[in-house]
Design a protein around this motif. Structure first.
Motif, PDB file in Angstrom:
ATOM      1  N   GLU A   6       0.838  -1.207   0.000  1.00  0.00           N
ATOM      2  CA  GLU A   6       0.000   0.000   0.000  1.00  0.00           C
ATOM      3  C   GLU A   6       0.869   1.250   0.000  1.00  0.00           C
ATOM      4  O   GLU A   6       0.696   2.144  -0.823  1.00  0.00           O
ATOM      5  CB  GLU A   6      -0.901  -0.023   1.230  1.00  0.00           C
ATOM      6  N   SER A  24      -4.669   2.093 -13.306  1.00  0.00           N
ATOM      7  CA  SER A  24      -5.601   1.076 -13.768  1.00  0.00           C
ATOM      8  C   SER A  24      -5.454   0.843 -15.264  1.00  0.00           C
ATOM      9  O   SER A  24      -5.412  -0.298 -15.731  1.00  0.00           O
ATOM     10  CB  SER A  24      -7.042   1.488 -13.440  1.00  0.00           C
ATOM     11  N   VAL A  29      -5.632  -3.409 -14.282  1.00  0.00           N
ATOM     12  CA  VAL A  29      -6.208  -3.828 -13.003  1.00  0.00           C
ATOM     13  C   VAL A  29      -7.370  -2.883 -12.723  1.00  0.00           C
ATOM     14  O   VAL A  29      -7.252  -1.673 -12.922  1.00  0.00           O
ATOM     15  CB  VAL A  29      -5.162  -3.758 -11.857  1.00  0.00           C
ATOM     16  N   ALA A  33     -10.195  -2.368  -7.481  1.00  0.00           N
ATOM     17  CA  ALA A  33      -9.189  -3.214  -6.831  1.00  0.00           C
ATOM     18  C   ALA A  33      -8.014  -2.361  -6.349  1.00  0.00           C
ATOM     19  O   ALA A  33      -7.507  -2.552  -5.236  1.00  0.00           O
ATOM     20  CB  ALA A  33      -8.699  -4.299  -7.783  1.00  0.00           C
ATOM     21  N   LEU A  34      -7.596  -1.409  -7.175  1.00  0.00           N
ATOM     22  CA  LEU A  34      -6.485  -0.538  -6.798  1.00  0.00           C
ATOM     23  C   LEU A  34      -6.855   0.355  -5.615  1.00  0.00           C
ATOM     24  O   LEU A  34      -6.041   0.559  -4.706  1.00  0.00           O
ATOM     25  CB  LEU A  34      -6.045   0.315  -7.993  1.00  0.00           C
ATOM     26  N   ASN A  36      -8.996  -0.407  -3.306  1.00  0.00           N
ATOM     27  CA  ASN A  36      -9.031  -1.289  -2.131  1.00  0.00           C
ATOM     28  C   ASN A  36      -7.633  -1.541  -1.585  1.00  0.00           C
ATOM     29  O   ASN A  36      -7.436  -1.595  -0.370  1.00  0.00           O
ATOM     30  CB  ASN A  36      -9.718  -2.607  -2.462  1.00  0.00           C
ATOM     31  N   ILE A  37      -6.660  -1.682  -2.473  1.00  0.00           N
ATOM     32  CA  ILE A  37      -5.274  -1.867  -2.034  1.00  0.00           C
ATOM     33  C   ILE A  37      -4.764  -0.575  -1.399  1.00  0.00           C
ATOM     34  O   ILE A  37      -4.204  -0.580  -0.303  1.00  0.00           O
ATOM     35  CB  ILE A  37      -4.372  -2.284  -3.212  1.00  0.00           C
ATOM     36  N   LYS A  42      -8.010  -4.050   1.253  1.00  0.00           N
ATOM     37  CA  LYS A  42      -7.480  -5.355   0.841  1.00  0.00           C
ATOM     38  C   LYS A  42      -6.019  -5.349   1.242  1.00  0.00           C
ATOM     39  O   LYS A  42      -5.252  -4.506   0.795  1.00  0.00           O
ATOM     40  CB  LYS A  42      -7.632  -5.552  -0.664  1.00  0.00           C
ATOM     41  N   PRO A  45      -2.551  -7.673  -2.700  1.00  0.00           N
ATOM     42  CA  PRO A  45      -3.106  -8.212  -3.947  1.00  0.00           C
ATOM     43  C   PRO A  45      -2.557  -9.608  -4.192  1.00  0.00           C
ATOM     44  O   PRO A  45      -1.526  -9.991  -3.627  1.00  0.00           O
ATOM     45  CB  PRO A  45      -2.583  -7.237  -4.999  1.00  0.00           C
ATOM     46  N   ASN A  46      -3.242 -10.352  -5.071  1.00  0.00           N
ATOM     47  CA  ASN A  46      -2.684 -11.650  -5.443  1.00  0.00           C
ATOM     48  C   ASN A  46      -1.447 -11.408  -6.298  1.00  0.00           C
ATOM     49  O   ASN A  46      -1.177 -10.277  -6.726  1.00  0.00           O
ATOM     50  CB  ASN A  46      -3.728 -12.538  -6.139  1.00  0.00           C
ATOM     51  N   THR A  49      -1.884  -9.731  -9.812  1.00  0.00           N
ATOM     52  CA  THR A  49      -2.177  -8.304  -9.712  1.00  0.00           C
ATOM     53  C   THR A  49      -0.927  -7.518  -9.337  1.00  0.00           C
ATOM     54  O   THR A  49      -0.649  -6.463  -9.908  1.00  0.00           O
ATOM     55  CB  THR A  49      -3.304  -8.052  -8.695  1.00  0.00           C
ATOM     56  N   ALA A  50      -0.159  -8.033  -8.388  1.00  0.00           N
ATOM     57  CA  ALA A  50       1.066  -7.356  -7.971  1.00  0.00           C
ATOM     58  C   ALA A  50       2.046  -7.242  -9.139  1.00  0.00           C
ATOM     59  O   ALA A  50       2.676  -6.194  -9.322  1.00  0.00           O
ATOM     60  CB  ALA A  50       1.709  -8.095  -6.801  1.00  0.00           C
TER      61      ALA A  50
END
Length: 82
Positions: A6, A24, A29, A33-34, A36-37, A42, A45-46, A49-50
């Motif tokens: 983060e 994005s 991505v 999702a971004l 949330n990170i 979150k 990320p998985n 995604t990372a």
């Protein structure tokens, strides 16, 4: 680990003067999702995604996850544990 990602993602956004929307588009991505990170909702990320985020920034996965630039001694944290 998620807090580092983060912090590093926010630092890289600021260094490049990018918005989350731009990241994005560059990373393929979802904006949500971004956000949330970035907000800490979150924790991490998985891996896929990372990797997409790191590639978009043009940095290594180590730099995104650990804040380390390539060529530095990335074992400092490990050595400090012992």
């Amino acid at each position: 680990m998620g807090v580092k990602i983060e912090e590093n993602m926010l630092r890289l956004l600021e260094e490049r003067d990018w918005t989350v929307y731009r990241l994005s588009k560059e990373s393929d991505v979802a904006v949500s999702a971004l956000y949330n990170i970035a907000s800490g909702k979150k924790k991490a990320p998985n891996v896929e995604t990372a990797v997409k985020i790191a590639n978009a920034f043009g940095v290594s996965l180590d730099e995104l996850v650990l804040g380390k630039k390539e060529g530095c001694d990335c074992h400092d944290g490990y050595n400090n544990l012992h």
